[in-house]
Design a protein around this motif. Structure first.
Motif, PDB file in Angstrom:
ATOM      1  N   SER A   4     -32.786  52.014 -56.741  1.00  0.00           N
ATOM      2  CA  SER A   4     -31.438  51.461 -56.816  1.00  0.00           C
ATOM      3  C   SER A   4     -31.523  49.990 -57.210  1.00  0.00           C
ATOM      4  O   SER A   4     -32.579  49.355 -57.088  1.00  0.00           O
ATOM      5  CB  SER A   4     -30.706  51.618 -55.482  1.00  0.00           C
ATOM      6  N   LEU A   5     -30.398  49.484 -57.686  1.00  0.00           N
ATOM      7  CA  LEU A   5     -30.317  48.084 -58.094  1.00  0.00           C
ATOM      8  C   LEU A   5     -29.236  47.384 -57.285  1.00  0.00           C
ATOM      9  O   LEU A   5     -28.147  47.920 -57.093  1.00  0.00           O
ATOM     10  CB  LEU A   5     -29.963  47.971 -59.577  1.00  0.00           C
ATOM     11  N   SER A   6     -29.561  46.207 -56.815  1.00  0.00           N
ATOM     12  CA  SER A   6     -28.598  45.329 -56.163  1.00  0.00           C
ATOM     13  C   SER A   6     -28.532  44.071 -57.022  1.00  0.00           C
ATOM     14  O   SER A   6     -29.498  43.315 -57.109  1.00  0.00           O
ATOM     15  CB  SER A   6     -29.067  44.997 -54.740  1.00  0.00           C
ATOM     16  N   ILE A   7     -27.403  43.882 -57.687  1.00  0.00           N
ATOM     17  CA  ILE A   7     -27.270  42.830 -58.685  1.00  0.00           C
ATOM     18  C   ILE A   7     -26.382  41.712 -58.151  1.00  0.00           C
ATOM     19  O   ILE A   7     -25.294  41.959 -57.639  1.00  0.00           O
ATOM     20  CB  ILE A   7     -26.702  43.408 -59.995  1.00  0.00           C
ATOM     21  N   ASN A  58     -30.855  39.332 -60.399  1.00  0.00           N
ATOM     22  CA  ASN A  58     -29.644  38.675 -60.889  1.00  0.00           C
ATOM     23  C   ASN A  58     -29.045  39.435 -62.069  1.00  0.00           C
ATOM     24  O   ASN A  58     -27.963  39.116 -62.526  1.00  0.00           O
ATOM     25  CB  ASN A  58     -29.894  37.200 -61.234  1.00  0.00           C
ATOM     26  N   GLY A  59     -29.742  40.431 -62.572  1.00  0.00           N
ATOM     27  CA  GLY A  59     -29.199  41.325 -63.596  1.00  0.00           C
ATOM     28  C   GLY A  59     -29.273  40.818 -65.014  1.00  0.00           C
ATOM     29  O   GLY A  59     -28.915  41.539 -65.947  1.00  0.00           O
ATOM     30  N   THR A  60     -29.755  39.611 -65.234  1.00  0.00           N
ATOM     31  CA  THR A  60     -29.772  39.053 -66.582  1.00  0.00           C
ATOM     32  C   THR A  60     -30.878  39.642 -67.448  1.00  0.00           C
ATOM     33  O   THR A  60     -30.775  39.625 -68.669  1.00  0.00           O
ATOM     34  CB  THR A  60     -29.935  37.521 -66.560  1.00  0.00           C
ATOM     35  N   LEU A  61     -31.938  40.138 -66.827  1.00  0.00           N
ATOM     36  CA  LEU A  61     -33.093  40.626 -67.584  1.00  0.00           C
ATOM     37  C   LEU A  61     -33.122  42.144 -67.761  1.00  0.00           C
ATOM     38  O   LEU A  61     -34.056  42.684 -68.349  1.00  0.00           O
ATOM     39  CB  LEU A  61     -34.391  40.155 -66.910  1.00  0.00           C
ATOM     40  N   LEU A  62     -32.106  42.823 -67.244  1.00  0.00           N
ATOM     41  CA  LEU A  62     -32.054  44.274 -67.416  1.00  0.00           C
ATOM     42  C   LEU A  62     -31.986  44.609 -68.905  1.00  0.00           C
ATOM     43  O   LEU A  62     -31.270  43.960 -69.666  1.00  0.00           O
ATOM     44  CB  LEU A  62     -30.838  44.863 -66.715  1.00  0.00           C
ATOM     45  N   GLU A  80     -22.323  41.043 -66.655  1.00  0.00           N
ATOM     46  CA  GLU A  80     -21.212  41.987 -66.785  1.00  0.00           C
ATOM     47  C   GLU A  80     -21.485  43.011 -67.879  1.00  0.00           C
ATOM     48  O   GLU A  80     -21.188  44.194 -67.709  1.00  0.00           O
ATOM     49  CB  GLU A  80     -19.905  41.238 -67.022  1.00  0.00           C
ATOM     50  N   GLN A  81     -22.059  42.567 -68.999  1.00  0.00           N
ATOM     51  CA  GLN A  81     -22.423  43.512 -70.063  1.00  0.00           C
ATOM     52  C   GLN A  81     -23.441  44.526 -69.553  1.00  0.00           C
ATOM     53  O   GLN A  81     -23.329  45.726 -69.832  1.00  0.00           O
ATOM     54  CB  GLN A  81     -22.990  42.760 -71.272  1.00  0.00           C
ATOM     55  N   ASN A  82     -24.433  44.042 -68.815  1.00  0.00           N
ATOM     56  CA  ASN A  82     -25.450  44.949 -68.283  1.00  0.00           C
ATOM     57  C   ASN A  82     -24.870  45.916 -67.268  1.00  0.00           C
ATOM     58  O   ASN A  82     -25.238  47.096 -67.249  1.00  0.00           O
ATOM     59  CB  ASN A  82     -26.615  44.157 -67.680  1.00  0.00           C
ATOM     60  N   LEU A  83     -23.969  45.443 -66.415  1.00  0.00           N
ATOM     61  CA  LEU A  83     -23.330  46.339 -65.453  1.00  0.00           C
ATOM     62  C   LEU A  83     -22.560  47.444 -66.177  1.00  0.00           C
ATOM     63  O   LEU A  83     -22.663  48.618 -65.822  1.00  0.00           O
ATOM     64  CB  LEU A  83     -22.402  45.562 -64.519  1.00  0.00           C
ATOM     65  N   CYS A  84     -21.776  47.064 -67.178  1.00  0.00           N
ATOM     66  CA  CYS A  84     -21.021  48.074 -67.933  1.00  0.00           C
ATOM     67  C   CYS A  84     -21.963  49.024 -68.663  1.00  0.00           C
ATOM     68  O   CYS A  84     -21.734  50.233 -68.683  1.00  0.00           O
ATOM     69  CB  CYS A  84     -20.080  47.390 -68.929  1.00  0.00           C
ATOM     70  N   ARG A  85     -22.998  48.494 -69.242  1.00  0.00           N
ATOM     71  CA  ARG A  85     -23.905  49.311 -70.048  1.00  0.00           C
ATOM     72  C   ARG A  85     -24.709  50.303 -69.202  1.00  0.00           C
ATOM     73  O   ARG A  85     -24.952  51.427 -69.627  1.00  0.00           O
ATOM     74  CB  ARG A  85     -24.853  48.400 -70.810  1.00  0.00           C
ATOM     75  N   TYR A  86     -25.123  49.875 -68.016  1.00  0.00           N
ATOM     76  CA  TYR A  86     -26.067  50.685 -67.241  1.00  0.00           C
ATOM     77  C   TYR A  86     -25.476  51.327 -65.978  1.00  0.00           C
ATOM     78  O   TYR A  86     -26.190  51.988 -65.236  1.00  0.00           O
ATOM     79  CB  TYR A  86     -27.285  49.842 -66.861  1.00  0.00           C
ATOM     80  N   ALA A  87     -24.179  51.158 -65.738  1.00  0.00           N
ATOM     81  CA  ALA A  87     -23.575  51.693 -64.514  1.00  0.00           C
ATOM     82  C   ALA A  87     -23.782  53.198 -64.375  1.00  0.00           C
ATOM     83  O   ALA A  87     -23.957  53.701 -63.262  1.00  0.00           O
ATOM     84  CB  ALA A  87     -22.086  51.355 -64.463  1.00  0.00           C
TER      85      ALA A  87
END
Length: 179
Positions: A106-109, A86-90, A132-139
């Motif tokens: 790979s990651l599927s979020i 779910n990407g919250t713990l990245l 969304e913060q994690n997606l921007c930070r780690y894309a």
């Protein structure tokens, strides 16, 4: 498919089949059992390992690290590893671990467009902002990050702006499932 914490999750999404089925099961698997299971595949030409859940990043870091090291050191053929999260713990530690294996991880979020109602929920924080913060930070840190979304009556008209948002975040793929 590995479900290292069973169906345990840090969220409570209304449409999650794990939640709705009433079979919500917690428990961390023993790393020795996973390595024994994976030993059946060490000589396969191609292997795809999917970490799923619940939320696989609830697994202790060292357990995941041990499993990934085993796959890297023991598998003779080509392997690929994906985390459905779910990407919250990245965080930086998880990303550094995944980067160690380059394009093999790979990651599927999970993230849906906002729409008129959201069916994903977390206790005590705004999960969407965190993801969304994690997606921007780690894309740019992981070569292959995709998003998996669920289309439902409340958000089905919101996908075009959502896809544009993902493009702006440099997310390379999206999978849309129907609820």
């Amino acid at each position: 498919m590995l479900k290292p914490v069973g169906t345990a999750c840090n969220m409570n999404c209304h449409y999650c089949y794990e939640h709705v089925s009433g079979t919500h099961r917690q428990g961390i698997i023993h790393v020795e059992d996973v390595l024994s299971y994976l030993s059946n595949f060490v000589d396969y030409e191609h292997v795809f390992v999917l970490f799923h859940g619940g939320e696989p990043l609830l697994t202790p870091f060292y357990t995941i690290q041990t499993i990934l090291d085993y796959i890297h050191d023991q598998f003779l053929g080509v392997y690929h590893i994906q985390f459905q999260t779910n990407g919250t713990l990245l965080n930086d530690a998880w990303i550094a671990l995944f980067q160690k294996y380059g394009s093999r991880v790979s990651l599927s979020i999970s993230l849906d467009p906002v729409g008129s109602a959201d069916l994903r929920f977390a206790e005590g924080y705004h999960y969407r902002e965190k993801v969304e913060q994690n997606l921007c930070r780690y894309a740019n840190a992981i070569e292959n990050i995709g998003v998996v979304s669920v289309a439902h009556v409340y958000n089905k008209r919101s996908f075009l702006p959502f896809i544009e948002q993902l493009i702006n975040m440099r997310i390379g793929s999206i999978t849309i499932n129907k609820y």
